[in-house]
Design an enzyme around this catalytic site. Structure first.
Site, short mmCIF file in Angstrom:
data_model
loop_
_atom_site.label_atom_id
_atom_site.label_comp_id
_atom_site.label_asym_id
_atom_site.label_seq_id
_atom_site.Cartn_x
_atom_site.Cartn_y
_atom_site.Cartn_z
N LYS A 131 9.84 7.43 -7.70
CA LYS A 131 9.04 8.10 -6.67
C LYS A 131 9.81 8.18 -5.34
O LYS A 131 9.82 9.21 -4.69
CB LYS A 131 7.71 7.38 -6.45
CG LYS A 131 6.84 7.30 -7.70
CD LYS A 131 5.47 6.71 -7.37
CE LYS A 131 5.50 5.25 -6.93
NZ LYS A 131 5.82 4.30 -7.99
N ARG A 147 15.30 -6.79 -2.41
CA ARG A 147 13.84 -6.88 -2.32
C ARG A 147 13.35 -8.12 -3.03
O ARG A 147 13.74 -8.39 -4.16
CB ARG A 147 13.21 -5.62 -2.96
CG ARG A 147 12.94 -4.55 -1.95
CD ARG A 147 12.42 -3.30 -2.59
NE ARG A 147 11.20 -3.52 -3.36
CZ ARG A 147 10.41 -2.52 -3.75
NH1 ARG A 147 10.71 -1.28 -3.44
NH2 ARG A 147 9.33 -2.77 -4.46
N ARG A 198 4.10 -6.80 -11.70
CA ARG A 198 3.82 -5.50 -11.07
C ARG A 198 3.46 -4.46 -12.11
O ARG A 198 2.58 -3.62 -11.88
CB ARG A 198 5.04 -5.04 -10.25
CG ARG A 198 5.04 -5.71 -8.89
CD ARG A 198 6.39 -5.68 -8.24
NE ARG A 198 6.92 -4.35 -8.10
CZ ARG A 198 8.23 -4.10 -7.95
NH1 ARG A 198 9.09 -5.08 -7.95
NH2 ARG A 198 8.63 -2.87 -7.79
N ARG A 202 17.90 -2.51 -9.76
CA ARG A 202 17.62 -2.29 -8.34
C ARG A 202 17.60 -3.63 -7.61
O ARG A 202 18.10 -3.74 -6.49
CB ARG A 202 16.28 -1.55 -8.16
CG ARG A 202 15.98 -1.24 -6.71
CD ARG A 202 14.77 -0.33 -6.55
NE ARG A 202 13.52 -1.06 -6.67
CZ ARG A 202 12.32 -0.49 -6.67
NH1 ARG A 202 12.21 0.82 -6.59
NH2 ARG A 202 11.22 -1.21 -6.76
N ARG A 262 -3.12 3.76 -5.19
CA ARG A 262 -2.78 2.87 -6.30
C ARG A 262 -4.01 2.26 -6.95
O ARG A 262 -3.88 1.48 -7.88
CB ARG A 262 -1.92 1.75 -5.75
CG ARG A 262 -0.46 1.78 -6.18
CD ARG A 262 0.19 0.58 -5.52
NE ARG A 262 1.43 0.19 -6.04
CZ ARG A 262 2.62 0.58 -5.59
NH1 ARG A 262 2.69 1.49 -4.65
NH2 ARG A 262 3.71 0.06 -6.08
#
Ligand code: ADP
Length: 191
Positions: free
Chosen positions: A14, A134, A145, A128, A89
């Site tokens: 996204k 992160r 998640r 990632r 969400r």
């Protein structure tokens, strides 16, 4: 105005595709993940509260996120349109967004849903994590998640399907080929 929701699980691309879309269509980008990370980095009261959820791979409470969106919409009254990335969400967030946009007489025009297999999502998020720094891109949190996505976020697809706004786009392939598929759907709506 033209309002677009870019929908999909964590790691579906996204953020990458939003960057391309805002450039081409001059829309204002609203990413709740980016806004929340900025609040965390600035150690605001909202950020301190949100971090507890984010670090566990859980969604931040609806009222917090809805308040953020409402102020962001008010802050850019002259926008040609918005691209919502990582929001809504939950079904409660989707309802709240419809209500906020009703005041502006500019409903959601299209919801583009990026479809990516679970194995591909996990491997993207893990790689990632190696570069993003992160705190939520590690294996345990990634699994949480994705669970949270299935429990609370995937019903949002049905919400928009019921309103005939949902278009599914294959999210695997080159960034350019996915971008072209997204643009084709946007252009068809703009005509
Ligand atoms: P990703 O798409 O990779 O999951 P995001 O950057 O969109 O990442 O979001 C990171 C985290 O921020 C989420 O796991 C969640 O804790 C929080 N968050 C972001 N957007 C929302 C939202 N709309 N509602 C609740 N929590 C959110």
């Amino acid at each position: 105005m033209f309002n677009l929701v870019l929908f999909g699980p964590p790691g579906s691309g996204k953020g990458t595709q939003s960057t391309n879309i805002i450039e081409k269509y001059q829309l204002v980008h609203i990413s709740t993940g980016d806004i929340l990370r900025a609040e965390v980095a600035n150690e605001t009261p909202l950020g301190v509260e949100a971090k507890k959820y984010m670090d566990q791979g859980m969604l931040v409470p609806d009222e917090v996120v809805i308040g953020m969106i409402s102020s962001k919409l008010d802050a850019t009254p002259d926008a040609k349109g918005f691209i919502f990335d990582g929001f809504p969400r939950t079904v409660a967030q989707a309802d709240a967004l419809d209500n906020l946009l009703e005041f502006k007489n500019s409903p959601i025009n299209i919801v583009l849903s990026l479809m990516v297999s679970e194995d591909e999502l996990k491997s993207r998020l893990i790689s990632r994590g190696e570069v993003s720094g992160r705190s939520d891109d590690n294996e345990d949190v990634i699994v949480k998640r994705i669970k949270e996505y299935h429990a609370k976020t995937s019903p949002v697809a049905d919400y928009y399907k019921g309103k005939e706004k949902l278009v599914e786009i294959p999210g695997e392939g080159t960034v350019d080929s996915i971008f072209n598929a997204l643009c084709a759907e946007i252009d068809a709506k703009l005509d």
